[in-house]
Design an enzyme around this catalytic site. Structure first.
Site, mmCIF file in Angstrom:
data_model
loop_
_atom_site.group_PDB
_atom_site.id
_atom_site.type_symbol
_atom_site.label_atom_id
_atom_site.label_comp_id
_atom_site.label_asym_id
_atom_site.label_seq_id
_atom_site.Cartn_x
_atom_site.Cartn_y
_atom_site.Cartn_z
ATOM 1 N N CYS A 50 0.813 -1.221 0.000
ATOM 2 C CA CYS A 50 0.000 0.000 0.000
ATOM 3 C C CYS A 50 0.842 1.265 0.000
ATOM 4 O O CYS A 50 0.295 2.367 -0.045
ATOM 5 C CB CYS A 50 -0.932 0.018 1.203
ATOM 6 S SG CYS A 50 -1.947 -1.453 1.324
ATOM 7 N N HIS A 56 -9.005 4.373 -1.118
ATOM 8 C CA HIS A 56 -7.670 3.766 -0.983
ATOM 9 C C HIS A 56 -7.386 2.802 -2.145
ATOM 10 O O HIS A 56 -7.379 1.588 -1.976
ATOM 11 C CB HIS A 56 -7.598 3.045 0.371
ATOM 12 C CG HIS A 56 -6.248 2.470 0.704
ATOM 13 N ND1 HIS A 56 -5.057 2.955 0.192
ATOM 14 C CD2 HIS A 56 -5.911 1.435 1.529
ATOM 15 C CE1 HIS A 56 -4.052 2.233 0.676
ATOM 16 N NE2 HIS A 56 -4.531 1.311 1.476
HETATM 17 N N1 COA Z 1 -16.625 3.052 4.242
HETATM 18 C C1 COA Z 1 -17.886 3.511 4.039
HETATM 19 N N2 COA Z 1 -18.778 2.900 3.254
HETATM 20 C C2 COA Z 1 -18.384 1.781 2.624
HETATM 21 C C3 COA Z 1 -17.097 1.248 2.780
HETATM 22 C C4 COA Z 1 -16.208 1.933 3.627
HETATM 23 N N3 COA Z 1 -14.966 1.460 3.830
HETATM 24 N N4 COA Z 1 -16.993 0.124 2.037
HETATM 25 C C5 COA Z 1 -18.180 -0.040 1.415
HETATM 26 N N5 COA Z 1 -19.020 0.954 1.769
HETATM 27 C C6 COA Z 1 -20.422 1.088 1.395
HETATM 28 C C7 COA Z 1 -20.682 0.861 -0.084
HETATM 29 O O1 COA Z 1 -20.717 2.072 -0.795
HETATM 30 C C8 COA Z 1 -22.027 0.208 -0.061
HETATM 31 O O2 COA Z 1 -23.010 1.213 0.137
HETATM 32 P P1 COA Z 1 -24.467 1.112 -0.569
HETATM 33 O O3 COA Z 1 -25.084 -0.143 -0.035
HETATM 34 O O4 COA Z 1 -25.149 2.364 -0.142
HETATM 35 O O5 COA Z 1 -24.174 1.030 -2.041
HETATM 36 C C9 COA Z 1 -22.028 -0.636 1.197
HETATM 37 O O6 COA Z 1 -21.073 0.021 2.069
HETATM 38 C C10 COA Z 1 -21.601 -2.069 0.990
HETATM 39 O O7 COA Z 1 -20.496 -2.050 0.112
HETATM 40 P P2 COA Z 1 -19.727 -3.359 -0.313
HETATM 41 O O8 COA Z 1 -18.814 -3.002 -1.435
HETATM 42 O O9 COA Z 1 -20.707 -4.496 -0.522
HETATM 43 O O10 COA Z 1 -18.872 -3.657 0.984
HETATM 44 P P3 COA Z 1 -18.063 -4.957 1.300
HETATM 45 O O11 COA Z 1 -18.692 -5.583 2.500
HETATM 46 O O12 COA Z 1 -17.854 -5.795 0.092
HETATM 47 O O13 COA Z 1 -16.635 -4.352 1.691
HETATM 48 C C11 COA Z 1 -15.071 -3.838 3.397
HETATM 49 C C12 COA Z 1 -16.471 -3.574 2.840
HETATM 50 C C13 COA Z 1 -14.874 -2.926 4.593
HETATM 51 C C14 COA Z 1 -14.911 -5.288 3.822
HETATM 52 C C15 COA Z 1 -14.013 -3.504 2.262
HETATM 53 O O14 COA Z 1 -14.161 -2.168 1.900
HETATM 54 C C16 COA Z 1 -12.597 -3.759 2.723
HETATM 55 O O15 COA Z 1 -12.111 -4.876 2.646
HETATM 56 N N6 COA Z 1 -11.905 -2.707 3.183
HETATM 57 C C17 COA Z 1 -10.525 -2.840 3.640
HETATM 58 C C18 COA Z 1 -9.584 -2.684 2.476
HETATM 59 C C19 COA Z 1 -8.173 -3.027 2.873
HETATM 60 O O16 COA Z 1 -7.898 -3.957 3.617
HETATM 61 N N7 COA Z 1 -7.208 -2.264 2.332
HETATM 62 C C20 COA Z 1 -5.813 -2.476 2.614
HETATM 63 C C21 COA Z 1 -5.472 -1.876 3.920
HETATM 64 S S1 COA Z 1 -3.913 -2.380 4.551
#
Ligand code: COA
Length: 385
Positions: A83, A333
């Site tokens: 990252c 990100h």
């Molecule tokens: N913050 C705010 N809203 C978020 C979000 C976030 N991080 N991630 C998704 N959403 C919203 C989407 O817009 C969607 O909204 P809607 O229903 O109004 O359209 C809803 O939440 C569900 O989105 P979805 O894409 O189905 O979420 P998900 O469950 O597949 O993924 C996480 C959510 C948190 C698991 C994913 O964003 C993730 O893995 N994040 C971490 C990434 C990471 O590890 N990066 C490296 C760091 S070292």
């Protein structure tokens, strides 16, 4: 080593960019940076990208992007450090210009993450964790940061509300950033009551999955007069450090050694103290990360980062504004692009162009970009000249 300045910046609106390909996204940001700088050529370019092979099935980005941008056959190098691939791309371009090899160099970063399913995103991201010690045993990045959060809560009494304060502040800042993926405001209740991802981290403690790119143009400082469209921004400090990838190999889960060392190196090169820094972009991939990073950089004593965000010290107008851009949490990100977008924000602030999120009188800014759970860190310090 000669002085190096930033003379151009470019970034596109981040989000789910399904109508654009990886090369479209990168080229859009790169052309904006070239246009902003007013240069008629670049001598070389670096492209930070963590996982295009797994996200979109494309490697060999140096040649691909140089060609698509219309600048082939310039030397073009893809840079990877999870990252903080973007931060390392920036440092590579800085070293290139500082060494005297090239005069005008583009440093960019790109990632297109939304073309695969959530499971495949989690798998691709987890390749930056320790496969044998962590991933084969079921760990993911939300899980690893949840361990760090629990350790910090246990050792220092950091609260669930303090974690949420990070998300509330960053979404507040992001609501003033037209390029952010999630420019909405949120509340403590919304963060704490969002769906649980890895206890204690909810969806609203996590950075999202994002498509996006950013690019900046670096130039030998003595050539800046030829392109003087904006106040030139000098790169006065650059620090790079590593740590173990696996959390199990660390003495303390509540502190980030690579961040502390990279920051000390950057400050030493700059000849500045932490108290000289007017604002800082940090790697808030999860809310706990921002708290630990602000402590490891030295802005707050260990264990006091949660209280600092709760009391408003890290808000715009506070003691040290953190993540004026909205951070990874609200801005998004796209992993390989994040480090360059931090530089984009720092330059925007130092030019005085940040509008509603402007830090008054900003002269010196810092950017901290981190790979994995702190296995690598880049810290840069910029000053308006
Ligand atoms: N913050 C705010 N809203 C978020 C979000 C976030 N991080 N991630 C998704 N959403 C919203 C989407 O817009 C969607 O909204 P809607 O229903 O109004 O359209 C809803 O939440 C569900 O989105 P979805 O894409 O189905 O979420 P998900 O469950 O597949 O993924 C996480 C959510 C948190 C698991 C994913 O964003 C993730 O893995 N994040 C971490 C990434 C990471 O590890 N990066 C490296 C760091 S070292």
């Amino acid at each position: 080593m000669r002085d190096v300045a930033i003379i151009g910046i470019g970034m596109n609106k981040w989000g789910e960019l399904w109508e654009k390909s990886l090369r479209d996204i990168f080229t859009e940001a790169a052309l904006k940076a070239i246009d902003d700088a007013g240069v008629d050529h670049i001598d070389a370019m670096y492209i930070g990208c963590m996982g295009s092979g797994l996200f979109v099935g494309q490697e060999h980005l140096g040649s691909l992007m140089a060609d698509y941008l219309g600048y082939g056959p310039i030397p073009a190098t893809r840079v990877e450090s999870a990252c903080c691939s973007g931060g390392l791309s920036f440092r590579s371009a800085f070293i290139d210009v500082a060494s005297g090899i090239n005069d005008i160099v583009l440093a960019g970063g790109v990632e297109k993450m939304t073309d695969v399913s959530g499971d495949n995103d989690t798998y691709a991201l987890a390749t930056a964790a320790d496969q044998e010690y962590e991933v084969y045993n079921g760990a993911t990045f939300p899980g690893l940061y949840a361990l760090m959060a629990r350790a910090h809560m246990q050792k220092y009494g950091t609260t669930r509300k303090q974690l949420a304060e990070v998300a509330v502040k960053n979404h507040d800042n992001g609501s003033k950033n037209p390029l952010a993926q999630f420019p909405f405001k949120t509340t403590i209740d919304e963060v704490t009551n969002a769906v649980m991802v890895a206890d204690p981290l909810t969806l609203m403690d996590c950075s999202p999955i994002t498509d996006g790119a950013a690019a900046v143009i670096l130039c030998a400082a003595d050539l800046v007069k030829n392109f003087k469209r904006h106040p030139a921004i000098k790169i006065i400090g650059s620090g790079h450090a590593t740590d173990t990838i696996a959390l199990q190999s660390r003495d303390d889960l509540t502190y980030l050694k690579s961040t502390e060392i990279a920051s000390q190196k950057a400050l030493k090169m700059a000849g500045k103290k932490l108290s000289d820094i007017n604002f800082c972009e940090v790697h808030d991939c999860f809310t706990i990360a921002e708290i630990i990073v602000t402590e490891s950089l030295g802005f707050f004593e260990r264990g006091k980062g949660g209280c600092a965000v709760e009391s408003g010290k890290t808000r715009i107008g506070g003691q040290i504004p953190i993540n004026t851009s909205g951070g990874l949490k609200s801005k998004g990100h796209p992993v390989g692009a994040t480090g360059i977008a931090q530089i984009y924000e720092a330059v925007t602030q130092l030019r005085g162009d940040a509008g509603e999120r402007q830090v008054k009188g900003a002269k010196i800014g810092m950017a901290q970009n981190m790979g994995g759970s702190g296995g690598s860190t880049l810290v840069h310090i910029l000053e308006v000249i």
